[in-house]
Design a protein around this motif. Structure first.
Motif, PDB file in Angstrom:
ATOM      1  N   ARG A 188      62.126  66.303  71.192  1.00  0.00           N
ATOM      2  CA  ARG A 188      61.112  65.404  70.664  1.00  0.00           C
ATOM      3  C   ARG A 188      60.986  65.643  69.156  1.00  0.00           C
ATOM      4  NH1 ARG A 188      55.978  65.711  69.145  1.00  0.00           N
ATOM      5  NH2 ARG A 188      54.712  63.853  69.305  1.00  0.00           N
ATOM      6  N   LYS A 189      61.090  64.580  68.437  1.00  0.00           N
ATOM      7  CA  LYS A 189      60.962  64.698  66.975  1.00  0.00           C
ATOM      8  C   LYS A 189      59.632  64.104  66.529  1.00  0.00           C
ATOM      9  CE  LYS A 189      65.265  65.877  65.533  1.00  0.00           C
ATOM     10  NZ  LYS A 189      65.751  66.534  64.347  1.00  0.00           N
ATOM     11  N   ARG A 190      59.150  64.615  65.429  1.00  0.00           N
ATOM     12  CA  ARG A 190      57.911  64.060  64.882  1.00  0.00           C
ATOM     13  C   ARG A 190      58.229  62.838  64.032  1.00  0.00           C
ATOM     14  NH1 ARG A 190      54.395  68.509  61.992  1.00  0.00           N
ATOM     15  NH2 ARG A 190      56.158  68.419  60.594  1.00  0.00           N
ATOM     16  N   PHE A 191      57.278  61.958  63.909  1.00  0.00           N
ATOM     17  CA  PHE A 191      57.447  60.843  62.984  1.00  0.00           C
ATOM     18  C   PHE A 191      57.331  61.371  61.561  1.00  0.00           C
ATOM     19  CE2 PHE A 191      56.396  58.363  66.745  1.00  0.00           C
ATOM     20  CZ  PHE A 191      57.339  57.356  66.647  1.00  0.00           C
ATOM     21  N   PRO A 192      57.984  60.700  60.598  1.00  0.00           N
ATOM     22  CA  PRO A 192      57.902  61.173  59.223  1.00  0.00           C
ATOM     23  C   PRO A 192      56.449  61.224  58.747  1.00  0.00           C
ATOM     24  CG  PRO A 192      59.583  59.495  59.424  1.00  0.00           C
ATOM     25  CD  PRO A 192      58.878  59.556  60.727  1.00  0.00           C
ATOM     26  N   LEU A 193      56.152  62.239  58.012  1.00  0.00           N
ATOM     27  CA  LEU A 193      54.827  62.484  57.418  1.00  0.00           C
ATOM     28  C   LEU A 193      53.717  62.670  58.459  1.00  0.00           C
ATOM     29  CD1 LEU A 193      54.818  60.051  54.338  1.00  0.00           C
ATOM     30  CD2 LEU A 193      55.436  62.446  54.383  1.00  0.00           C
ATOM     31  N   GLU A 194      54.122  62.844  59.748  1.00  0.00           N
ATOM     32  CA  GLU A 194      53.103  63.009  60.785  1.00  0.00           C
ATOM     33  C   GLU A 194      52.324  64.307  60.580  1.00  0.00           C
ATOM     34  OE1 GLU A 194      53.671  61.827  65.258  1.00  0.00           O
ATOM     35  OE2 GLU A 194      53.937  63.976  65.060  1.00  0.00           O
ATOM     36  N   GLY A 195      53.036  65.342  60.154  1.00  0.00           N
ATOM     37  CA  GLY A 195      52.361  66.633  59.974  1.00  0.00           C
ATOM     38  C   GLY A 195      51.852  66.845  58.559  1.00  0.00           C
ATOM     39  N   ALA A 196      51.813  65.787  57.795  1.00  0.00           N
ATOM     40  CA  ALA A 196      51.400  65.953  56.397  1.00  0.00           C
ATOM     41  C   ALA A 196      49.970  65.495  56.193  1.00  0.00           C
ATOM     42  CB  ALA A 196      52.320  65.155  55.498  1.00  0.00           C
ATOM     43  N   ASN A 197      49.314  66.169  55.266  1.00  0.00           N
ATOM     44  CA  ASN A 197      47.980  65.739  54.873  1.00  0.00           C
ATOM     45  C   ASN A 197      48.137  64.949  53.577  1.00  0.00           C
ATOM     46  OD1 ASN A 197      45.280  65.485  54.424  1.00  0.00           O
ATOM     47  ND2 ASN A 197      44.987  67.589  53.719  1.00  0.00           N
ATOM     48  N   LEU A 198      47.707  63.693  53.602  1.00  0.00           N
ATOM     49  CA  LEU A 198      47.823  62.867  52.389  1.00  0.00           C
ATOM     50  C   LEU A 198      46.492  62.930  51.645  1.00  0.00           C
ATOM     51  CD1 LEU A 198      49.734  59.817  53.892  1.00  0.00           C
ATOM     52  CD2 LEU A 198      50.676  61.770  52.679  1.00  0.00           C
ATOM     53  N   LEU A 199      46.515  63.649  50.562  1.00  0.00           N
ATOM     54  CA  LEU A 199      45.290  63.935  49.819  1.00  0.00           C
ATOM     55  C   LEU A 199      45.162  62.983  48.626  1.00  0.00           C
ATOM     56  CD1 LEU A 199      43.112  66.267  49.895  1.00  0.00           C
ATOM     57  CD2 LEU A 199      44.421  67.257  48.032  1.00  0.00           C
ATOM     58  N   VAL A 241      46.089  58.674  42.911  1.00  0.00           N
ATOM     59  CA  VAL A 241      47.397  58.996  43.477  1.00  0.00           C
ATOM     60  C   VAL A 241      47.180  59.721  44.801  1.00  0.00           C
ATOM     61  CG1 VAL A 241      48.557  59.173  41.243  1.00  0.00           C
ATOM     62  CG2 VAL A 241      47.514  61.193  42.232  1.00  0.00           C
ATOM     63  N   THR A 242      48.265  59.929  45.549  1.00  0.00           N
ATOM     64  CA  THR A 242      48.180  60.652  46.811  1.00  0.00           C
ATOM     65  C   THR A 242      49.157  61.816  46.774  1.00  0.00           C
ATOM     66  OG1 THR A 242      47.727  58.551  47.881  1.00  0.00           O
ATOM     67  CG2 THR A 242      48.347  60.369  49.320  1.00  0.00           C
ATOM     68  N   VAL A 243      48.665  62.983  47.127  1.00  0.00           N
ATOM     69  CA  VAL A 243      49.532  64.170  47.132  1.00  0.00           C
ATOM     70  C   VAL A 243      49.909  64.489  48.577  1.00  0.00           C
ATOM     71  CG1 VAL A 243      49.762  66.574  46.416  1.00  0.00           C
ATOM     72  CG2 VAL A 243      48.285  65.038  45.130  1.00  0.00           C
ATOM     73  N   ILE A 244      51.196  64.746  48.806  1.00  0.00           N
ATOM     74  CA  ILE A 244      51.646  65.092  50.156  1.00  0.00           C
ATOM     75  C   ILE A 244      51.539  66.606  50.340  1.00  0.00           C
ATOM     76  CG2 ILE A 244      53.554  65.013  51.792  1.00  0.00           C
ATOM     77  CD1 ILE A 244      54.670  62.647  50.305  1.00  0.00           C
ATOM     78  N   VAL A 245      50.626  67.012  51.205  1.00  0.00           N
ATOM     79  CA  VAL A 245      50.491  68.441  51.531  1.00  0.00           C
ATOM     80  C   VAL A 245      51.081  68.607  52.930  1.00  0.00           C
ATOM     81  CG1 VAL A 245      48.899  70.373  51.756  1.00  0.00           C
ATOM     82  CG2 VAL A 245      48.377  68.507  50.178  1.00  0.00           C
ATOM     83  N   MET A 246      52.306  69.124  52.978  1.00  0.00           N
ATOM     84  CA  MET A 246      52.985  69.223  54.274  1.00  0.00           C
ATOM     85  C   MET A 246      52.421  70.376  55.096  1.00  0.00           C
ATOM     86  SD  MET A 246      55.207  66.821  54.492  1.00  0.00           S
ATOM     87  CE  MET A 246      56.249  67.318  55.828  1.00  0.00           C
ATOM     88  N   ASN A 247      52.355  70.168  56.369  1.00  0.00           N
ATOM     89  CA  ASN A 247      51.895  71.177  57.346  1.00  0.00           C
ATOM     90  C   ASN A 247      50.658  71.936  56.867  1.00  0.00           C
ATOM     91  OD1 ASN A 247      54.261  70.541  58.823  1.00  0.00           O
ATOM     92  ND2 ASN A 247      55.406  71.890  57.462  1.00  0.00           N
ATOM     93  N   PRO A 248      49.564  71.225  56.637  1.00  0.00           N
ATOM     94  CA  PRO A 248      48.385  71.901  56.076  1.00  0.00           C
ATOM     95  C   PRO A 248      47.805  72.924  57.063  1.00  0.00           C
ATOM     96  CG  PRO A 248      47.860  69.662  56.711  1.00  0.00           C
ATOM     97  CD  PRO A 248      49.324  69.826  56.945  1.00  0.00           C
ATOM     98  N   PHE A 303      58.238  70.053  51.833  1.00  0.00           N
ATOM     99  CA  PHE A 303      57.560  69.214  50.837  1.00  0.00           C
ATOM    100  C   PHE A 303      57.626  67.727  51.180  1.00  0.00           C
ATOM    101  CE2 PHE A 303      58.634  73.084  48.530  1.00  0.00           C
ATOM    102  CZ  PHE A 303      57.414  73.388  47.969  1.00  0.00           C
ATOM    103  N   LEU A 304      58.749  67.302  51.722  1.00  0.00           N
ATOM    104  CA  LEU A 304      58.917  65.883  52.042  1.00  0.00           C
ATOM    105  C   LEU A 304      59.888  65.782  53.212  1.00  0.00           C
ATOM    106  CD1 LEU A 304      58.089  63.066  50.854  1.00  0.00           C
ATOM    107  CD2 LEU A 304      60.226  63.077  49.598  1.00  0.00           C
TER     108      LEU A 304
END
Lengths: 162, 252
Positions: free
Chosen positions: B89-100, B245-252, B206-207
């Motif tokens: 099972r794969k995650r969808f892109p940016l699923e585990g990211a916090n978009l700040l 702007v939006t910052v991608i914080v991966m796996n917060p 990071f991405l």
């Protein structure tokens, strides 16, 4: 010299330069104009202090860049201008414009060189940028001398050889 | 004497570590945050043209175009994954990211520098090298993070270099900023069409999916090796008029 007024004026100009003018491709350097203004209307010791202070502020508003290059170059050229002013009085607007242009270009070159020594990235078209900024500053500068003199309560009509 | 002391102070600043001297710059931003924001808003307002009533604004159009490019890229990536059918099972892109989301305090986009100062910092979970988005496109990465403010280095800044994927050619290269709201990718073996999408490559931690960054505006032969091509890239987002702007914080 009214130092409180000087602090207010420099803060205001710094905020203008870092916000209103920051996004413009072609912009005058208001701090450079102030540098030349104080160098030609103050005595030498005050001109030295104001030049280094304005240079310090110019470094501070460039967030992320190395600090020091502008302070050194503004200080050096501000002091040189102050000593030059003891020999030659510059009162006519075209001469003031020429002085701003030359000072802006030389101070910019020195600041760029010092930044390069510190490992700052170089811009390929640095000469065009410096020429453009110096030119626009020299066009606007002499017109800003009058309000600056009014705010600083400096008389611009007296002969200034000190 | 006074001159010598002040000159010495200048050289101390010049040779002091930048992490130390940056504190003065961030302090300036903190103290003058309000007037800087007001000044920037006035500057943006002065340059904003009134949109006509029967068409969508250029910014909205670009934003939707960027979203479309991102979705197409994500779809292609999913297709590739499906083809592999690993069974995991794969995650969808940016699923585990916090978009700040972060507000822009001040920006400098000219021939010398391309940077933004934003009103979020370490206390909000930001860290160096995190990707920054605007209008559904990558605009740059975090370069300096203070407790409450941070500096975003746009990919057009002359000190920036990020890994990118060129359209559907599926080749990865380093894109270097060249100032003046442009960036360059050099030494490509084949000619690239004008308008081709340039995607920021995946970077573990990071991405996790390629996201559009810019489009090719020029493709010309390399000056030293005429068999190779250099491309010039312009951001798909109008970085000079950004308010947030939006910052991608991966796996917060």
């Amino acid at each position: 010299m009214r130092w409180f007024r000087f602090a207010v004026l420099v803060s205001l100009v710094a905020v203008l330069q870092a916000s209103l003018l920051a996004d413009l491709n072609i912009k005058p350097d208001l701090l450079l104009i102030l540098l030349v203004f104080f160098a030609i209307y103050c005595n030498v010791s005050k001109a030295i202090i104001t030049s280094f202070t304005i240079g310090f502020v110019a470094d501070v508003i460039m967030v992320g860049s190395a600090m020091g290059p502008q302070m050194i170059s503004f200080g050096l050229f501000g002091t040189a201008l102050a000593y030059l002013h003891r020999v030659i009085t510059i009162r006519k607007m075209p001469y003031q414009a020429l002085l701003i242009f030359v000072t802006g270009f030389l101070a910019g070159l020195l600041a760029h060189f010092l930044g390069f020594l510190k490992g700052e990235p170089t811009t390929p078209n640095i000469y065009a940028v410096l020429l453009g900024t110096s030119l626009y500053s020299s066009l606007v500068g002499p017109f800003l001398f009058l309000p600056s003199a009014w705010w600083m309560r400096i008389r611009t009509d007296r002969l200034g050889r000190r | 004497m006074l001159f010598a002391w002040l000159m010495l102070a200048g050289f101390i600043f010049l040779f002091a570590p930048q992490s130390l001297t940056n504190r003065f710059q961030f302090a300036f931003i903190r103290v003058f945050r309000w007037p800087l924001s007001v000044g920037r808003n006035i500057s943006l307002l002065a340059r904003t043209r009134q949109p006509s009533t029967d068409v969508v604004s250029r910014r909205e159009f670009n934003k939707l175009q960027n979203l479309l490019a991102d979705v197409i890229q994500q779809r292609d990536q999913k297709h590739e994954e499906l083809e592999k059918l690993s069974g995991l099972r794969k995650r969808f892109p940016l699923e585990g990211a916090n978009l700040l989301s972060a507000g822009v305090i001040t920006a400098a986009v000219d021939k010398l520098r391309s940077e933004l100062i934003i009103n979020r910092g370490q206390k909000d979970g930001l860290a160096k090298d995190q990707f920054v988005l605007a209008d559904n496109s990558v605009i740059g990465t975090m370069s300096d993070v203070n407790s409450r403010t941070a500096r975003v280095r746009l990919f057009t800044d002359s000190a920036s270099n990020i890994a990118v994927k060129i359209g559907k050619l599926n080749i990865e290269r380093i894109m270097r900023g060249s100032g003046g709201n442009l960036a360059k990718v050099e030494m490509i073996k084949q000619k690239v069409r004008i308008g081709t999408e340039i995607m920021a490559s995946k970077k573990p931690g990071f991405l996790d999916t390629p996201i559009i960054a810019g489009r090719v505006v020029r493709c010309e032969r390399n000056a030293e090796s005429p068999l190779l091509w250099d491309i010039t890239v312009r951001p798909v987002c109008d970085t000079e008029r950004l308010n947030d702007v939006t910052v991608i914080v991966m796996n917060p």
